[in-house]
Design an enzyme around this catalytic site. Structure first.
Site, PDB file in Angstrom:
ATOM      1  N   ARG A   1       0.845  -1.180   0.000  1.00  0.00           N
ATOM      2  CA  ARG A   1       0.000   0.000   0.000  1.00  0.00           C
ATOM      3  C   ARG A   1       0.883   1.234   0.000  1.00  0.00           C
ATOM      4  O   ARG A   1       1.978   1.224   0.598  1.00  0.00           O
ATOM      5  CB  ARG A   1      -0.849   0.081   1.281  1.00  0.00           C
TER       6      ARG A   1
ATOM      7  N   GLU B   1      -1.864   8.059  -4.079  1.00  0.00           N
ATOM      8  CA  GLU B   1      -2.209   7.685  -5.448  1.00  0.00           C
ATOM      9  C   GLU B   1      -3.671   8.075  -5.745  1.00  0.00           C
ATOM     10  O   GLU B   1      -4.485   8.080  -4.830  1.00  0.00           O
ATOM     11  CB  GLU B   1      -1.979   6.179  -5.678  1.00  0.00           C
TER      12      GLU B   1
ATOM     13  N   HIS C   1      -0.926   0.531  -9.600  1.00  0.00           N
ATOM     14  CA  HIS C   1      -1.685  -0.349  -8.680  1.00  0.00           C
ATOM     15  C   HIS C   1      -2.416  -1.449  -9.460  1.00  0.00           C
ATOM     16  O   HIS C   1      -3.645  -1.566  -9.399  1.00  0.00           O
ATOM     17  CB  HIS C   1      -2.673   0.483  -7.846  1.00  0.00           C
TER      18      HIS C   1
HETATM   19  C1  DGY Z   1      -5.967  -5.317  -2.902  1.00  0.00           C
HETATM   20  O1  DGY Z   1      -6.687  -6.262  -3.183  1.00  0.00           O
HETATM   21  O2  DGY Z   1      -5.792  -4.939  -1.744  1.00  0.00           O
HETATM   22  C2  DGY Z   1      -5.315  -4.632  -4.041  1.00  0.00           C
HETATM   23  O3  DGY Z   1      -4.271  -3.838  -3.634  1.00  0.00           O
HETATM   24  C3  DGY Z   1      -6.354  -3.805  -4.772  1.00  0.00           C
HETATM   25  O4  DGY Z   1      -6.734  -2.742  -3.984  1.00  0.00           O
END
Ligand code: DGY
Length: 337
Positions: free
Chosen positions: A241, A270, A288
């Site tokens: 993240r 982001e 992402h």
């Molecule tokens: C998740 O599944 O956490 C991915 O990062 C998509 O947000």
């Protein structure tokens, strides 16, 4: 036949997934993903019984204030730091996520970033596409760092971290990891992974993959002090993240050569990306997309839909959403999932 429940979907989804929802509920589907204000989200959620949302939809207490109708928020993603889970639980609203279905695809992508960053794939491609390959290349141009035979470090050893570790066998790597709680011995053996202190992990990793969930405690888990402990030849990969890494400190380390390269799929704030990172040739950047294979995104969308329908009392799992984050609302065990 009129349907008794209304559902809002905050972004376009696969037609077959929407069709599976539309069999049971009245649907309103946005035609693009947008960052909505809390007021906009409040208004959308006030009018429905359930919603499918994604990471850019921040479901906080203010968004739920006064809402007496909403019964379920189904998150598109395994990570759910966009949801205020205590606030949802206090309001009696079920919350779900999409674990498991994305584990392998996301682990694959960690390797894609690790290999691309270590072997300078993106930078070399940009150079070639710019028409700069005109002969005269030196034997010591484009030198990267090896992946095979090196030490792979993993910070955060949940399902995805373990899947990343399992792939290291073929690369003949030593695997070390750090996690709040140590894995059972049998799992460590199966992953061929050794638990180490975080400081050791930073010092010893040739390639360090971050797979820990975001929380206030994990904010800037990798900042200037942690980067300074890493080898100057090391490669950092973040598929976890934004906010887990201090992006400004990382850009400085990459610019100054105290870290060799980075592969980044997630960023602080982001979709904005720190301009200093965007300028660096030794950073491989992607928007992402670690879970974005066709099969996996479809499976995530279907799981979110199944969760939502089950929470509203429809389908084969009626009353039992498969991946419920606040089971205490249905009389189950609360807390960690
Ligand atoms: C998740 O599944 O956490 C991915 O990062 C998509 O947000």
């Amino acid at each position: 036949m009129s349907k008794s429940h209304s559902v809002w979907v905050s972004r376009p989804l696969f037609p077959e997934v929407l069709a599976s929802l539309a069999r049971y509920v009245e649907l309103s589907v946005e035609n693009k993903e947008t960052k909505r204000t809390p007021e906009q989200l409040h208004e959308k959620l006030a009018a429905v019984d359930g919603a499918i949302v994604g990471l850019s939809d921040r479901i906080e207490a203010s968004v739920l204030a006064g809402n007496r109708r909403l019964r379920v928020i189904a998150n598109l993603g395994v990570g759910y730091n966009n949801l205020d889970l205590p606030a949802l639980t206090a309001a009696g609203i079920l919350a779900t996520n999409t674990p498991d279905v994305l584990t392998q695809t996301t682990a694959d992508y960690a390797w894609a970033l690790m290999l691309a960053a270590a072997r300078r794939v993106s930078s070399a491609e940009r150079w070639l596409r710019a028409g700069r390959w005109r002969g005269g290349m030196r034997f010591d141009d484009w030198l990267g760092v090896d992946v095979h035979g090196k030490t792979l470090g993993i910070l955060g050893m949940g399902r995805i971290g373990q899947a990343v570790a399992r792939r290291a066998v073929g690369f003949d790597m030593r695997v070390i990891y750090h996690n709040r709680s140590r894995l059972p011995e049998a799992t460590e053996r199966e992953c061929r992974a050794e638990w180490v202190e975080k400081a050791d992990l930073l010092k010893r990793s040739d390639h360090l993959v971050l797979v820990l969930p975001y929380s206030a405690q994990n904010h800037h888990a990798i900042g200037a002090a942690e980067l300074a402990q890493m080898k100057p030849t090391a490669v950092l990969v973040n598929i976890a993240r934004g906010g887990i890494v201090d992006d400004a400190a990382l850009a400085a380390a990459l610019r100054e050569g105290t870290l060799a390269a980075a592969g980044l799929d997630v960023f602080e704030g982001e979709p904005s990306v720190n301009p200093a990172l965007r300028e660096l040739e030794n950073a491989v950047l992607s928007p992402h997309i670690a879970s974005a294979s066709a099969d996996t995104r479809r499976a995530m969308a279907q799981l979110a839909a199944d969760n939502l329908l089950a929470a509203l009392g429809y389908g084969p799992n009626a009353g039992h959403p498969p991946s419920l984050l606040n089971p205490q609302l249905l009389g189950g065990q609360g807390g960690e999932t």
